[in-house]
Design an enzyme around this catalytic site. Structure first.
Site, PDB file in Angstrom:
ATOM      1  N   LYS A 121       4.294 -50.696  28.189  1.00 62.07           N
ATOM      2  CA  LYS A 121       3.083 -50.223  28.863  1.00 62.07           C
ATOM      3  C   LYS A 121       1.925 -50.317  27.893  1.00 62.07           C
ATOM      4  CE  LYS A 121       2.281 -48.555  33.024  1.00 62.07           C
ATOM      5  NZ  LYS A 121       3.061 -48.788  34.256  1.00 62.07           N
TER       6      LYS A 121
HETATM    7  P1  NAD Z   1      -5.603 -47.076  40.989  1.00 59.34           P
HETATM    8  O1  NAD Z   1      -6.478 -46.945  39.825  1.00 59.34           O
HETATM    9  O2  NAD Z   1      -5.715 -48.275  41.862  1.00 59.34           O
HETATM   10  O3  NAD Z   1      -5.730 -45.775  41.928  1.00 59.34           O
HETATM   11  C1  NAD Z   1      -5.507 -44.489  41.442  1.00 59.34           C
HETATM   12  C2  NAD Z   1      -5.871 -43.477  42.526  1.00 59.34           C
HETATM   13  O4  NAD Z   1      -5.556 -42.150  42.057  1.00 59.34           O
HETATM   14  C3  NAD Z   1      -7.378 -43.453  42.861  1.00 59.34           C
HETATM   15  O5  NAD Z   1      -7.548 -43.189  44.236  1.00 59.34           O
HETATM   16  C4  NAD Z   1      -7.891 -42.298  42.022  1.00 59.34           C
HETATM   17  O6  NAD Z   1      -9.102 -41.757  42.547  1.00 59.34           O
HETATM   18  C5  NAD Z   1      -6.719 -41.324  42.126  1.00 59.34           C
HETATM   19  N1  NAD Z   1      -6.699 -40.360  41.008  1.00 59.34           N
HETATM   20  C6  NAD Z   1      -6.987 -40.593  39.710  1.00 59.34           C
HETATM   21  N2  NAD Z   1      -6.919 -39.453  39.004  1.00 59.34           N
HETATM   22  C7  NAD Z   1      -6.566 -38.478  39.868  1.00 59.34           C
HETATM   23  C8  NAD Z   1      -6.350 -37.081  39.757  1.00 59.34           C
HETATM   24  N3  NAD Z   1      -6.508 -36.450  38.580  1.00 59.34           N
HETATM   25  N4  NAD Z   1      -5.978 -36.387  40.869  1.00 59.34           N
HETATM   26  C9  NAD Z   1      -5.849 -37.010  42.071  1.00 59.34           C
HETATM   27  N5  NAD Z   1      -6.061 -38.337  42.245  1.00 59.34           N
HETATM   28  C10 NAD Z   1      -6.411 -39.057  41.162  1.00 59.34           C
HETATM   29  O7  NAD Z   1      -4.100 -46.957  40.406  1.00 59.34           O
HETATM   30  P2  NAD Z   1      -2.755 -47.490  41.066  1.00 59.34           P
HETATM   31  O8  NAD Z   1      -2.498 -48.854  40.542  1.00 59.34           O
HETATM   32  O9  NAD Z   1      -2.760 -47.214  42.515  1.00 59.34           O
HETATM   33  O10 NAD Z   1      -1.683 -46.534  40.353  1.00 59.34           O
HETATM   34  C11 NAD Z   1      -1.416 -45.209  40.818  1.00 59.34           C
HETATM   35  C12 NAD Z   1      -0.092 -44.752  40.254  1.00 59.34           C
HETATM   36  O11 NAD Z   1       0.947 -45.673  40.653  1.00 59.34           O
HETATM   37  C13 NAD Z   1      -0.015 -44.681  38.727  1.00 59.34           C
HETATM   38  O12 NAD Z   1       0.864 -43.634  38.370  1.00 59.34           O
HETATM   39  C14 NAD Z   1       0.632 -46.010  38.362  1.00 59.34           C
HETATM   40  O13 NAD Z   1       1.269 -45.965  37.115  1.00 59.34           O
HETATM   41  C15 NAD Z   1       1.618 -46.147  39.504  1.00 59.34           C
HETATM   42  N6  NAD Z   1       2.094 -47.505  39.757  1.00 59.34           N
HETATM   43  C16 NAD Z   1       1.219 -48.526  39.967  1.00 59.34           C
HETATM   44  C17 NAD Z   1       1.726 -49.808  40.246  1.00 59.34           C
HETATM   45  C18 NAD Z   1       0.820 -50.955  40.576  1.00 59.34           C
HETATM   46  O14 NAD Z   1       1.354 -52.030  40.916  1.00 59.34           O
HETATM   47  N7  NAD Z   1      -0.491 -50.825  40.548  1.00 59.34           N
HETATM   48  C19 NAD Z   1       3.115 -50.029  40.259  1.00 59.34           C
HETATM   49  C20 NAD Z   1       3.977 -48.954  40.055  1.00 59.34           C
HETATM   50  C21 NAD Z   1       3.456 -47.697  39.809  1.00 59.34           C
END
Ligand code: NAD
Length: 431
Positions: A121
């Site tokens: 990561k």
């Molecule tokens: P992103 O940046 O596209 O979206 C994140 C979302 O979470 C946004 O809507 C943001 O406003 C919200 N957020 C941020 N801080 C917050 C808080 N303190 N309280 C409530 N909401 C909050 O990110 P993403 O890619 O959707 O990733 C979200 C999660 O999923 C992370 O934990 C990431 O590690 C995990 N994840 C992402 C992927 C991927 O392919 N993008 C794959 C597996 C896991």
């Protein structure tokens, strides 16, 4: 004339919960699995530590002519089963311990769905909302250049995570390729399709969550049709999962971003949200339901709760008030180990992150394979192959949970940790 200014930036996002360290949580989860597996103590020790960690402090020229120094990380946890794979996060709350935890979770996730990668990561401490496109590009290119000594299609392959997106992956691919003197698309996944990205990658994590949810409710003799769903986080994972849940016939009753959200027991039309949000894109202002905070969303009376934002959202403090029948972890690490116990004792089923959100890394694996072969697949083929892997992995974890009488997280860990431990043992310790 440029001036050098200190790093600390004004923080516009809520800070994580004080005192909960994601790496300590990840270690606790590993300890539990190691006890069940009666893992050799030396091997257990090997798996506790990241294999390598790189911290970089690097300058970026800002649009106003000043220079700021940013801190970034790239952590590889384990590469026994293949090159390391894992996202890059841009967040004001990124820390070395958060990145260590996320790298370790990637190792188990790749092993649970049985794709030939180890875990890694990366992250940069910054608030991407405060950076212009040009600043983001300069920051990304410099960070990519700083960590390029460990990147490579056969060594370590980043992907998007919180705060990053396909455009940022494109800049990383370009920066790496420029230094090598040739185009190397397989060095990152989650790129735009125009430069070697895979069809279906952008939607893969959200689509995978819905696929896993479908399998989980099917086992209970139910279907997604009409199920009430609440989703915390409306980015790549939560936003796309919300759309696909609606397409699957579920009723999405609550959604939130970092600043707030909306609740409407009659259901929210997800495609309408984008047109109705405020100028600065705040979800709570879309007017499609009663305004709620991201924390209130977690406690709504729903069938499925999808935490899809950040770590440490369901803790010992609020686990007793969760009213969902099932929690499906879209985010990495949204539930603390203490909260896991409370949910289990209250009969709430939890499908862990390392299985539930694995659709993203599965399609990243397909993107990498396509890039290495310069031979690209249609979207339908990508989706079918992803769903086949997720359905098989769900069945394996569920069977383990039932035969051992344990919860789904521990069952997933027993499979993932054992695969990594076996690979480490078979390879032996060099020299
Ligand atoms: P992103 O940046 O596209 O979206 C994140 C979302 O979470 C946004 O809507 C943001 O406003 C919200 N957020 C941020 N801080 C917050 C808080 N303190 N309280 C409530 N909401 C909050 O990110 P993403 O890619 O959707 O990733 C979200 C999660 O999923 C992370 O934990 C990431 O590690 C995990 N994840 C992402 C992927 C991927 O392919 N993008 C794959 C597996 C896991």
């Amino acid at each position: 004339m440029s001036t050098l200014t200190q790093t600390p930036m004004s923080l516009s996002l809520p800070l994580p919960i004080e005192g909960i360290n994601p790496y300590q949580n990840a270690l606790k989860q590993l300890d539990t699995a190691a006890r069940y597996l009666e893992l050799d103590p030396g091997l257990h020790e090997v798996l506790k530590y990241p294999q390598s960690e790189l911290t970089v402090n690097f300058p970026v020229k800002m649009d106003n002519g000043t220079t700021r120094v940013f801190t970034g990380y790239r952590v590889k946890h384990n590469t026994s089963r293949g090159p390391s794979k894992g996202g890059i996060r841009y967040s004001p709350n990124a820390s070395i311990d958060e990145i260590r935890a996320l790298a370790m979770w990637m190792t188990w996730k790749c092993a649970i769905v049985n794709i030939p990668f180890g875990g890694a990561k990366g992250g940069v401490i910054c608030d991407p909302r405060e950076l212009s496109m040009n600043e983001k590009e300069r920051l990304t290119r410099r960070y990519a250049s700083e960590i390029s000594i460990i990147l490579g299609p056969n060594t370590d392959i980043p992907a998007p995570d919180m705060g990053t997106n396909p455009q940022i992956m494109a800049w990383i691919m370009d920066t790496y390729s420029m230094a090598q003197g040739r185009t190397i698309p397989a060095v990152v996944t989650g790129k735009p399709v125009a430069i070697g990205g895979s069809e279906g990658r952008n939607e893969a994590t959200g689509r995978g969550i819905v696929c896993i949810a479908r399998e989980a409710v099917k086992e209970m003799g139910l279907s997604l049709m009409g199920m009430k769903v609440a989703i915390q986080g409306f980015g790549n994972v939560g936003g796309i999962a919300a759309l696909i849940f609606q397409e699957a016939g579920a009723k999405v009753v609550a959604v939130s971003d970092a600043f707030g959200g909306v609740y409407n027991p009659a259901g929210i039309d997800i495609p309408s949200i984008k047109h109705l949000m405020g100028q600065d894109g705040k979800l709570g202002e879309c007017g499609l339901g009663e305004r709620i905070t991201p924390k209130q969303l977690l406690e709504l009376p729903v069938d499925l709760l999808i935490p899809a934002a950040i770590e440490n959202q369901i803790t010992a403090e609020n686990a007793g008030r969760i009213r969902a029948k099932m929690v499906i972890e879209g985010a990495n690490g949204p539930t603390t180990p203490d909260a896991d116990v409370i949910l289990r004792d209250r009969g709430i089923i939890l499908i862990p992150d390392v299985l539930a959100n694995a659709g993203g890394v599965v399609v990243s694996y397909f993107e990498w394979v396509q890039d290495l072969q310069f031979f690209f697949w249609q979207e339908a083929e990508v989706i079918a192959k992803m769903e086949a892997i997720l359905i098989r992995s769900y069945a394996e974890v569920s069977k383990m949970a039932q035969t051992q009488g344990i919860d789904m997280r521990l069952a997933a860990y027993l499979i993932g940790v054992k695969r990594v431990a076996d690979a480490t043992t078979i390879r032996g310790i060099y020299p």
